[in-house]
Design a protein around this motif. Sequence first.
Motif, mmCIF file in Angstrom:
data_model
loop_
_atom_site.group_PDB
_atom_site.id
_atom_site.type_symbol
_atom_site.label_atom_id
_atom_site.label_comp_id
_atom_site.label_asym_id
_atom_site.label_seq_id
_atom_site.Cartn_x
_atom_site.Cartn_y
_atom_site.Cartn_z
ATOM 1 N N ARG A 1 59.047 14.076 -34.232
ATOM 2 C CA ARG A 1 60.237 13.329 -33.847
ATOM 3 C C ARG A 1 61.321 13.526 -34.902
ATOM 4 N NH1 ARG A 1 61.222 6.936 -33.400
ATOM 5 N NH2 ARG A 1 62.588 6.996 -31.579
ATOM 6 N N PHE A 2 62.542 13.811 -34.449
ATOM 7 C CA PHE A 2 63.717 13.849 -35.328
ATOM 8 C C PHE A 2 64.859 13.250 -34.532
ATOM 9 C CE2 PHE A 2 67.466 16.163 -37.147
ATOM 10 C CZ PHE A 2 67.479 15.473 -38.347
ATOM 11 N N VAL A 3 65.313 12.064 -34.957
ATOM 12 C CA VAL A 3 66.314 11.323 -34.193
ATOM 13 C C VAL A 3 67.354 10.687 -35.103
ATOM 14 C CG1 VAL A 3 64.757 10.791 -32.263
ATOM 15 C CG2 VAL A 3 64.916 9.214 -34.191
ATOM 16 N N ALA A 4 68.488 10.355 -34.491
ATOM 17 C CA ALA A 4 69.490 9.508 -35.125
ATOM 18 C C ALA A 4 69.355 8.146 -34.467
ATOM 19 C CB ALA A 4 70.888 10.069 -34.897
ATOM 20 N N GLY A 5 69.488 7.094 -35.255
ATOM 21 C CA GLY A 5 69.380 5.742 -34.712
ATOM 22 C C GLY A 5 70.132 4.757 -35.577
ATOM 23 N N LEU B 1 77.463 15.979 -37.094
ATOM 24 C CA LEU B 1 76.224 16.752 -37.044
ATOM 25 C C LEU B 1 75.859 17.089 -35.603
ATOM 26 C CD1 LEU B 1 73.715 17.965 -38.433
ATOM 27 C CD2 LEU B 1 72.659 15.702 -38.301
ATOM 28 N N ALA B 2 75.926 16.107 -34.716
ATOM 29 C CA ALA B 2 75.557 16.332 -33.312
ATOM 30 C C ALA B 2 76.516 17.321 -32.643
ATOM 31 C CB ALA B 2 75.553 15.008 -32.558
ATOM 32 N N GLU B 3 77.806 17.146 -32.862
ATOM 33 C CA GLU B 3 78.791 18.038 -32.249
ATOM 34 C C GLU B 3 78.635 19.465 -32.759
ATOM 35 O OE1 GLU B 3 82.430 16.045 -33.178
ATOM 36 O OE2 GLU B 3 82.040 14.439 -31.716
ATOM 37 N N ARG B 4 78.474 19.603 -34.056
ATOM 38 C CA ARG B 4 78.329 20.939 -34.639
ATOM 39 C C ARG B 4 77.029 21.600 -34.196
ATOM 40 N NH1 ARG B 4 79.379 25.401 -34.960
ATOM 41 N NH2 ARG B 4 79.111 26.632 -36.824
ATOM 42 N N MET B 5 75.957 20.798 -34.061
ATOM 43 C CA MET B 5 74.682 21.338 -33.609
ATOM 44 C C MET B 5 74.819 21.895 -32.188
ATOM 45 S SD MET B 5 70.959 19.476 -33.605
ATOM 46 C CE MET B 5 70.900 19.261 -35.373
ATOM 47 N N THR C 1 63.037 23.378 -32.850
ATOM 48 C CA THR C 1 63.197 24.347 -31.776
ATOM 49 C C THR C 1 64.561 24.099 -31.121
ATOM 50 O OG1 THR C 1 62.254 22.887 -30.092
ATOM 51 C CG2 THR C 1 60.704 24.320 -31.302
ATOM 52 N N GLY C 2 65.003 25.026 -30.310
ATOM 53 C CA GLY C 2 66.264 24.852 -29.610
ATOM 54 C C GLY C 2 66.272 23.606 -28.739
ATOM 55 N N ALA C 3 65.151 23.339 -28.050
ATOM 56 C CA ALA C 3 65.052 22.156 -27.197
ATOM 57 C C ALA C 3 65.100 20.876 -28.024
ATOM 58 C CB ALA C 3 63.772 22.201 -26.363
ATOM 59 N N GLN C 4 64.407 20.857 -29.174
ATOM 60 C CA GLN C 4 64.448 19.676 -30.043
ATOM 61 C C GLN C 4 65.865 19.441 -30.561
ATOM 62 O OE1 GLN C 4 61.348 21.032 -32.820
ATOM 63 N NE2 GLN C 4 60.238 19.120 -32.412
ATOM 64 N N ALA C 5 66.564 20.516 -30.913
ATOM 65 C CA ALA C 5 67.924 20.392 -31.427
ATOM 66 C C ALA C 5 68.867 19.859 -30.347
ATOM 67 C CB ALA C 5 68.413 21.736 -31.957
ATOM 68 N N ARG C 6 68.748 20.360 -29.120
ATOM 69 C CA ARG C 6 69.582 19.852 -28.015
ATOM 70 C C ARG C 6 69.311 18.365 -27.778
ATOM 71 N NH1 ARG C 6 73.983 22.882 -26.686
ATOM 72 N NH2 ARG C 6 73.375 24.886 -25.842
ATOM 73 N N ALA C 7 68.027 17.992 -27.786
ATOM 74 C CA ALA C 7 67.664 16.588 -27.567
ATOM 75 C C ALA C 7 68.217 15.709 -28.690
ATOM 76 C CB ALA C 7 66.150 16.450 -27.472
ATOM 77 N N VAL D 1 71.314 22.805 -21.712
ATOM 78 C CA VAL D 1 71.574 21.361 -21.834
ATOM 79 C C VAL D 1 70.333 20.692 -22.395
ATOM 80 C CG1 VAL D 1 73.266 21.270 -19.948
ATOM 81 C CG2 VAL D 1 70.850 20.912 -19.461
ATOM 82 N N ALA D 2 70.498 19.444 -22.829
ATOM 83 C CA ALA D 2 69.371 18.700 -23.391
ATOM 84 C C ALA D 2 68.326 18.415 -22.318
ATOM 85 C CB ALA D 2 69.861 17.384 -23.993
ATOM 86 N N PRO D 3 67.054 18.417 -22.684
ATOM 87 C CA PRO D 3 66.011 18.071 -21.723
ATOM 88 C C PRO D 3 66.239 16.660 -21.177
ATOM 89 C CG PRO D 3 65.058 18.922 -23.771
ATOM 90 C CD PRO D 3 66.519 18.737 -24.004
ATOM 91 N N SER D 4 65.819 16.427 -19.946
ATOM 92 C CA SER D 4 66.057 15.115 -19.320
ATOM 93 C C SER D 4 65.194 14.020 -19.940
ATOM 94 C CB SER D 4 65.791 15.193 -17.819
ATOM 95 O OG SER D 4 64.462 15.612 -17.583
ATOM 96 N N ASP D 5 64.126 14.377 -20.611
ATOM 97 C CA ASP D 5 63.233 13.381 -21.214
ATOM 98 C C ASP D 5 63.567 13.134 -22.689
ATOM 99 O OD1 ASP D 5 62.408 15.870 -22.065
ATOM 100 O OD2 ASP D 5 60.275 15.417 -21.943
ATOM 101 N N THR D 6 64.857 13.038 -23.003
ATOM 102 C CA THR D 6 65.293 12.817 -24.380
ATOM 103 C C THR D 6 64.756 11.486 -24.903
ATOM 104 O OG1 THR D 6 67.290 14.100 -23.996
ATOM 105 C CG2 THR D 6 67.325 12.638 -25.881
#
Length: 195
Positions: free
Chosen positions: A13-17, A50-54, A149-155, A74-79
């Motif tokens: 898990r890598f998230v902003a909160g 960070l999110a915009e640049r990513m 991974t690319g999917a983790q970064a999009r999420a 696009v980000a996976p639907s199960d973000t």
Amino acid sequence: MSRQVFLYDHPERFVAGTVGLPGRRSFYLQASAGSRVTSVALEKTQVAALAERMDELLDEVVRRSGGSAQVPAVAPSDTDTAPLDTPIEEEFRVGTMALAWDGDEQLMIVEAQALVELDAESEEDLAEAEERLLQDEENGPPMLRVRLTGAQARAFAKRALDVVNAGRPPCPLCSLPLDPEGHVCPRQNGYRRGA
């Protein structure tokens, strides 16, 4: 004292909160793998940047690879929408961040380095101190380094932007945030505007 690096290679898990109510929220990046959890504090503007640049970097990777990169458009639907893991123990406050794409391994690398206050009496002293700090890989400030991974970064980017936008609604006249009790709107010559 040697530099402390919190390394997460393919974290679970890598998230902003956030913690707190809108207008008084504290923002965090949190990485976890197994029982290990690292939380670092940062500003709302840093999370948004960070999110915009990513997202921009991922779009560029897709464009340059002609769609062959392992990056979803696009980000996976199960973000992940779960709250931050508790207890939140802040390791450090983020000063600088960096992003990079490792094309060989198809991974996004995120680095968040601790805020460092430098003592300097002149601009030249400050420049020298900054240069020494940059060159001292072994004894530098603490750092969080995450490889996604690319999917983790999009999420991550999607959730981070959602967290940033979940704050106080903007005033329709001046775009400043509205507190529950209203705010003094400059477009209304200082009259209090309700929410």
